[in-house]
Design a protein around this motif. Structure first.
Motif, PDB file in Angstrom:
ATOM      1  N   LEU A 218       0.844  -1.187   0.000  1.00  0.00           N
ATOM      2  CA  LEU A 218       0.000   0.000   0.000  1.00  0.00           C
ATOM      3  C   LEU A 218       0.885   1.245   0.000  1.00  0.00           C
ATOM      4  N   VAL A 219       0.694   2.123  -0.998  1.00  0.00           N
ATOM      5  CA  VAL A 219       1.492   3.344  -1.132  1.00  0.00           C
ATOM      6  C   VAL A 219       0.554   4.556  -1.121  1.00  0.00           C
ATOM      7  N   HIS A 220       0.784   5.472  -0.193  1.00  0.00           N
ATOM      8  CA  HIS A 220      -0.060   6.668  -0.087  1.00  0.00           C
ATOM      9  C   HIS A 220       0.202   7.608  -1.253  1.00  0.00           C
ATOM     10  N   LEU A 221      -0.869   8.116  -1.868  1.00  0.00           N
ATOM     11  CA  LEU A 221      -0.749   9.030  -2.998  1.00  0.00           C
ATOM     12  C   LEU A 221      -1.244  10.432  -2.676  1.00  0.00           C
ATOM     13  N   LEU A 222      -2.362  10.527  -1.973  1.00  0.00           N
ATOM     14  CA  LEU A 222      -3.004  11.833  -1.842  1.00  0.00           C
ATOM     15  C   LEU A 222      -4.014  11.822  -0.706  1.00  0.00           C
ATOM     16  N   ASP A 223      -4.025  12.897   0.097  1.00  0.00           N
ATOM     17  CA  ASP A 223      -5.109  13.143   1.039  1.00  0.00           C
ATOM     18  C   ASP A 223      -6.090  14.088   0.368  1.00  0.00           C
ATOM     19  N   ASP A 224      -7.320  13.644   0.208  1.00  0.00           N
ATOM     20  CA  ASP A 224      -8.339  14.351  -0.571  1.00  0.00           C
ATOM     21  C   ASP A 224      -9.392  14.931   0.376  1.00  0.00           C
ATOM     22  N   PRO A 225      -9.346  16.233   0.681  1.00  0.00           N
ATOM     23  CA  PRO A 225     -10.295  16.814   1.643  1.00  0.00           C
ATOM     24  C   PRO A 225     -11.684  16.980   1.045  1.00  0.00           C
ATOM     25  N   TYR A 226     -12.686  16.889   1.903  1.00  0.00           N
ATOM     26  CA  TYR A 226     -14.066  17.131   1.482  1.00  0.00           C
ATOM     27  C   TYR A 226     -14.376  18.618   1.576  1.00  0.00           C
ATOM     28  N   ARG A 227     -15.269  19.059   0.708  1.00  0.00           N
ATOM     29  CA  ARG A 227     -15.747  20.433   0.700  1.00  0.00           C
ATOM     30  C   ARG A 227     -17.259  20.445   0.934  1.00  0.00           C
ATOM     31  N   ALA A 228     -17.730  21.506   1.584  1.00  0.00           N
ATOM     32  CA  ALA A 228     -19.173  21.699   1.748  1.00  0.00           C
ATOM     33  C   ALA A 228     -19.740  22.246   0.449  1.00  0.00           C
ATOM     34  N   VAL A 229     -20.776  21.604  -0.048  1.00  0.00           N
ATOM     35  CA  VAL A 229     -21.451  22.050  -1.277  1.00  0.00           C
ATOM     36  C   VAL A 229     -22.833  22.547  -0.865  1.00  0.00           C
ATOM     37  N   LEU A 230     -23.086  23.856  -1.109  1.00  0.00           N
ATOM     38  CA  LEU A 230     -24.293  24.531  -0.621  1.00  0.00           C
ATOM     39  C   LEU A 230     -25.078  25.119  -1.782  1.00  0.00           C
ATOM     40  N   PRO A 231     -26.420  25.235  -1.638  1.00  0.00           N
ATOM     41  CA  PRO A 231     -27.199  25.940  -2.661  1.00  0.00           C
ATOM     42  C   PRO A 231     -26.745  27.397  -2.741  1.00  0.00           C
ATOM     43  N   LYS A 232     -26.874  28.008  -3.886  1.00  0.00           N
ATOM     44  CA  LYS A 232     -26.405  29.378  -4.093  1.00  0.00           C
ATOM     45  C   LYS A 232     -26.939  30.356  -3.051  1.00  0.00           C
TER      46      LYS A 232
END
Length: 292
Positions: free
Chosen positions: A152-166
């Motif tokens: 197992l080789v680590h490639l990337l930490d991918d953060p989550y973003r909040a997606v909100l209505p306009k």
């Protein structure tokens, strides 16, 4: 048979022995063994040397063909060892394709144009049949054995973003959104059960709540559509937000920030191949750039 070929091409046992670095006696013994196995004479005396019989000419022709095939095999093997040729099997999950796999493969092909890469979309579970599988796992540092003949080789930490209505009240803020501020909101679920959903649920638990999933969705583009329609808020990983719906607002999240870790599960035996190591390096470089 190659000794026979040398004798026929040189016209004498002595000359063949000198060419091969053997003694004349050793060459004669090799020819004697071959004649015994063939059950027929292969050489006959001719002047001060020898010449092939009909059977000797036949075997000499086959020896020449075998010699060419061995040389071709040695060249092909050398090319494979050097990473100039070969074939790699790669399994990846959909959202790793555009942001990670595509640029890494372009870089790899520029350096290894003779290597064929077979890509297949999979569910992200490590696959022993593939040379390399992209998967989501807990953060484990740089590299480590995961068992079953895989590393197992680590490639990337991918953060989550909040997606909100306009028009959402939090959409007008320029700062990161506190995860707890979304506790009372209806949610559009964007993950199927597995490590990606686990990262979201664990972050929400750390913020002191369990999200109220009003709409279940397992596809990020569709989840954005539900959010844009005002049916809820969602958390979507950054690598899946390359194409954004015009009627949503994306904000960073804190307290805590959910993160999924993307790894390459590489077959241990495949790591001996320069081409596999080259593709892994390309994935690591693209992952490092994406994390900046």
């Amino acid at each position: 048979m190659q000794v026979l070929r040398a004798v026929v091409s040189s016209g004498s046992v002595t000359a063949a022995a000198a060419h091969l670095g053997y003694t004349p006696s050793a060459v004669s013994q090799q020819i004697g063994v071959l004649e015994k196995e063939a059950g027929i004479a292969l050489l006959e005396r001719f002047g001060r040397g020898v010449r092939p019989t009909a059977a000797g000419r036949l075997l000499t022709e086959h020896a020449a063909a075998i010699g060419r095939q061995v040389a071709e095999a040695e060249t092909a093997l050398a090319d494979l060892r050097a990473g100039r040729t070969g074939q790699i099997s790669v399994h990846y999950f959909v959202t790793a394709g555009a942001e990670l796999v595509a640029p890494a493969l372009a870089r790899f092909r520029a350096e290894h144009p003779g290597v064929r890469v077979e890509l297949r979309i999979a569910d992200g579970a490590p696959d022993e049949e593939a040379d390399l599988t992209l998967t989501v796992r807990p953060r484990v540092g740089g590299a480590g054995a995961s068992g079953g003949g895989l590393r197992l080789v680590h490639l990337l930490d991918d953060p989550y973003r909040a997606v909100l209505p306009k028009g959402h009240p939090l959409a007008g803020r320029r700062t990161a959104v506190d995860l707890a501020a979304l506790a009372s909101e209806p949610w559009v679920g964007s993950e199927r059960p597995g490590p990606c959903l686990d990262a979201v649920m664990e972050a929400c638990a750390a913020a002191g709540f369990t999200p109220d999933i009003a709409v279940e969705c397992e596809e990020y583009a569709t989840a954005q559509g539900f959010v844009a329609a005002g049916l809820g808020v969602s958390l979507i990983p950054l690598t899946a937000l390359g194409s954004r719906h015009p009627n949503v607002t994306v904000r960073k999240v804190r307290g805590p920030e959910p993160v999924r870790s993307i790894h390459a599960a590489v077959r241990e035996s495949s790591l001996a191949l320069p081409a596999v190591r080259g593709l892994l390096t390309a994935l690591q470089e693209v992952g490092a750039r994406a994390a900046q």
